[in-house]
Design an enzyme around this catalytic site. Structure first.
Site, mmCIF file in Angstrom:
data_model
loop_
_atom_site.group_PDB
_atom_site.id
_atom_site.type_symbol
_atom_site.label_atom_id
_atom_site.label_comp_id
_atom_site.label_asym_id
_atom_site.label_seq_id
_atom_site.Cartn_x
_atom_site.Cartn_y
_atom_site.Cartn_z
ATOM 1 N N ILE A 39 81.378 17.361 -15.148
ATOM 2 C CA ILE A 39 80.015 17.815 -15.471
ATOM 3 C C ILE A 39 79.936 19.323 -15.679
ATOM 4 O O ILE A 39 78.959 19.819 -16.230
ATOM 5 C CB ILE A 39 78.976 17.373 -14.413
ATOM 6 C CG1 ILE A 39 79.293 17.953 -13.041
ATOM 7 C CG2 ILE A 39 78.863 15.855 -14.364
ATOM 8 C CD1 ILE A 39 78.189 17.761 -12.028
ATOM 9 N N GLU A 104 87.848 21.063 -3.919
ATOM 10 C CA GLU A 104 86.400 21.070 -3.714
ATOM 11 C C GLU A 104 85.846 19.716 -3.298
ATOM 12 O O GLU A 104 84.841 19.652 -2.597
ATOM 13 C CB GLU A 104 85.700 21.557 -4.976
ATOM 14 C CG GLU A 104 86.001 23.014 -5.287
ATOM 15 C CD GLU A 104 85.357 23.499 -6.570
ATOM 16 O OE1 GLU A 104 84.542 22.763 -7.170
ATOM 17 O OE2 GLU A 104 85.667 24.635 -6.977
ATOM 18 N N HIS A 109 92.013 13.578 -6.801
ATOM 19 C CA HIS A 109 91.651 13.522 -8.217
ATOM 20 C C HIS A 109 92.550 14.435 -9.021
ATOM 21 O O HIS A 109 93.108 15.396 -8.505
ATOM 22 C CB HIS A 109 90.180 13.888 -8.434
ATOM 23 C CG HIS A 109 89.778 15.240 -7.940
ATOM 24 N ND1 HIS A 109 89.608 15.542 -6.602
ATOM 25 C CD2 HIS A 109 89.508 16.384 -8.612
ATOM 26 C CE1 HIS A 109 89.244 16.809 -6.468
ATOM 27 N NE2 HIS A 109 89.185 17.349 -7.686
ATOM 28 N N HIS A 111 92.687 16.611 -12.681
ATOM 29 C CA HIS A 111 91.976 17.182 -13.818
ATOM 30 C C HIS A 111 92.903 17.108 -15.026
ATOM 31 O O HIS A 111 94.081 17.475 -14.923
ATOM 32 C CB HIS A 111 91.655 18.667 -13.575
ATOM 33 C CG HIS A 111 90.776 18.932 -12.411
ATOM 34 N ND1 HIS A 111 89.433 19.190 -12.549
ATOM 35 C CD2 HIS A 111 91.047 18.999 -11.087
ATOM 36 C CE1 HIS A 111 88.911 19.411 -11.360
ATOM 37 N NE2 HIS A 111 89.871 19.298 -10.450
#
Length: 127
Positions: A39, A104, A109, A111
């Site tokens: 986002i 964070e 995860h 990227h």
């Protein structure tokens, strides 16, 4: 304490996305993995790839994930890069783990960055 030693936080944003409590701009999903656009993209192409399991870090994922979960994550990274059109010019996949790496969201995860020159991964060696 390392990120892998932390208990999984079911209130993290990715857990909420996986439960359908928050929306995402999905680009791929299978039984074990979800990929969606970030986002707040840092590059022209910025896609997040997450396992659906409750994993905090790569250490946690590599120790506890099943073979099909690991295979799905790796294949998804390659698939989203191809489908996003960044494979020919190059792309980067990156995962931050723990405090020193500025993780964070406490859900493992990856990227996927691309669509433009990315520069060096880290600073040049000190003289």
């Amino acid at each position: 304490m390392a990120a892998a030693e932390h208990a999984y936080d079911d209130g993290n944003v990715f857990a909420r996305i996986l439960r359908g409590e928050l929306p995402c701009d999905k680009v791929f999903e299978d039984e074990h993995t979800l990929a969606f656009r970030d986002i707040q993209p840092q590059t022209q192409v910025h896609i997040l790839v997450i396992p659906k399991g409750r994993y905090v870090s790569m250490a946690d994922f590599s120790a506890r994930a099943t073979g099909p979960e690991i295979e799905s994550l790796v294949r998804t990274i390659g698939q989203v890069a191809r489908e996003a059109g960044v494979e020919a010019d190059g792309y980067r996949f990156l995962s931050n783990h723990g405090e020193h790496a500025f993780q964070e969201v406490p859900h493992f995860h990856v990227h996927v960055f691309g669509g433009e020159p990315l520069g060096r991964m880290i600073k040049p060696p000190r003289a």
